[in-house]
Design a protein around this motif. Structure first.
Motif: not given
Length: 384
Positions: A70-80, A268-272, A34-37, A251-252
């Motif tokens: 989203w078009a590339h299949g990533l999730g969006v982490a919003e208002a971070m 999994h990932a939630l990365l700027g 699961t990958v959020f940008a 961890d970037d």
């Protein structure tokens, strides 16, 4: 044509831009991770507002960038924090961003998680006021139909006397959430006001307090996001998480090895950094989906030099490089940020960010990126 790029100290180095961008086709959701940008916001460059706000956004361009992810299949982490929470983006505009992005996610079938914090509070808030502020923001996130990310709170760090206060506040919040949330541990390198979070500046002690909250409310914790830039500590923590609780790396610096994982698990990932790396990151994870671990690392390892540069100290200003790259890549028409933070990094830093990103082939139109970079250099007195 080549560019003269400035280095610290005043030297100019001639650089020949790359001409062959990396092309990654859009695709469906990722399977093995699961990958959020964590997505940046696009300021309205024509708004007549100062650094102290209120923030003014270009809504259509901001949402268009989320559709790109989203078009590339990533999730969006919003208002971070990538969206400049607490660094120019005020709560009323963040709340509107959450509502609009959540509606857009529903329209396109994209995954979204949104930050809930306490940044509407004035300094000197009490524990009760901190809890109420969290509750207000949680209501907005859940009311929009999004998953909540409980962000670290400057106000809580300022008023909490020890781990027991964190347990009390987070315990109350987790008892009332409508669905499991992601808990966010943001280290002081990202925000110095969060020093001593979880009740101690000793990271071993803080880890025990953090895990105590997770274990006590495991049914309400979907995952934890760890942003400490310490790979060893993250691995040790994720091995101690209760069954069913996911670790999202923040961890970037060490994300390739943490996402790949080892014989005992993975993050999994939630990365700027996946804001500018979205298509490349998605392509790398698709290699993992196919069982190609070597291919995953071949795609992602070369990006670490850029990430380490963008997130170099003072780390909290990484957003400036992220927005620069969005402008150079054609995702927006200007290099303007809310709060005037386009000035938060030096010209040599920005020039190096361009050089590293261009070397990776991140710009869909290299000539347009070169032209925009040349314009920025000219404004700062560098001509070639």
């Amino acid at each position: 044509m080549s560019l003269l790029l400035p280095r610290a100290g005043g030297a100019l180095v001639r650089y020949e831009p790359r001409r062959d961008p990396v092309v990654v086709a859009p695709g469906g959701p990722l399977a093995s991770r699961t990958v959020f940008a964590a997505a940046h916001v696009v300021a309205d460059p024509y708004a007549d507002t100062g650094p102290d706000g209120p923030a003014a956004l270009d809504w259509e361009t901001t949402l268009a960038f989320r559709r790109h992810l989203w078009a590339h299949g990533l999730g969006v982490a919003e208002a971070m924090d990538t969206a400049q929470r607490g660094m120019g983006l005020d709560w009323p505009v963040a709340a509107e961003l959450i509502r609009r992005s959540a509606a857009e996610a529903r329209a396109v079938g994209g995954r979204i998680a949104c930050g809930a914090g306490t940044d509407q509070l004035a300094p000197g808030a009490s524990l009760a006021e901190v809890t109420a502020a969290y509750e207000e923001q949680l209501a907005v996130v859940e009311g929009a139909g999004a998953q909540a990310v409980l962000m670290a709170s400057r106000a809580l760090a300022a008023v909490a006397r020890g781990p027991e206060d964190y347990l009390a506040v987070y315990g109350r919040l987790l008892e009332q959430t409508a669905r499991p949330v992601i808990l966010h541990w943001l280290g002081p390198m990202f925000d110095p006001a969060l020093t001593g979070y979880w009740g101690s500046s000793d990271l071993d002690t803080a880890t025990e307090a953090f895990l105590a909250i997770v274990v006590a409310h495991a049914e309400k914790v979907d995952g934890v996001k760890v942003s400490l830039l310490d790979a060893r500590r993250e691995v040790e923590l994720r091995r101690r998480l209760p069954n069913g609780v996911t670790c999202f790396t923040g961890d970037d610096f060490h994300y390739p090895e943490l996402i790949e994982g080892d014989e005992q698990g993975f993050s999994h990932a939630l990365l700027g950094i996946f804001d500018p790396l979205g298509p490349v990151a998605a392509d790398a994870v698709r290699a993992l989906d196919a069982g190609d671990r070597a291919g995953f690392r071949e795609r992602l390892d070369p990006t670490v030099a850029l990430a380490r540069h963008l997130f170099g100290a003072p780390t909290r200003f990484y957003k400036t490089g992220v927005v620069l790259l969005a402008w150079l890549a054609g995702h927006q028409d200007h290099f303007t940020m809310v709060g005037g933070l386009q000035s938060a990094r030096s010209l040599p830093h920005l020039a190096r960010a361009y050089e590293l990103a261009d070397g990776l082939g991140l710009f869909p139109d290299p000539e347009a990126a070169e032209s925009r970079m040349r314009t920025l250099l000219t404004v700062h007195g560098v001509t070639s």
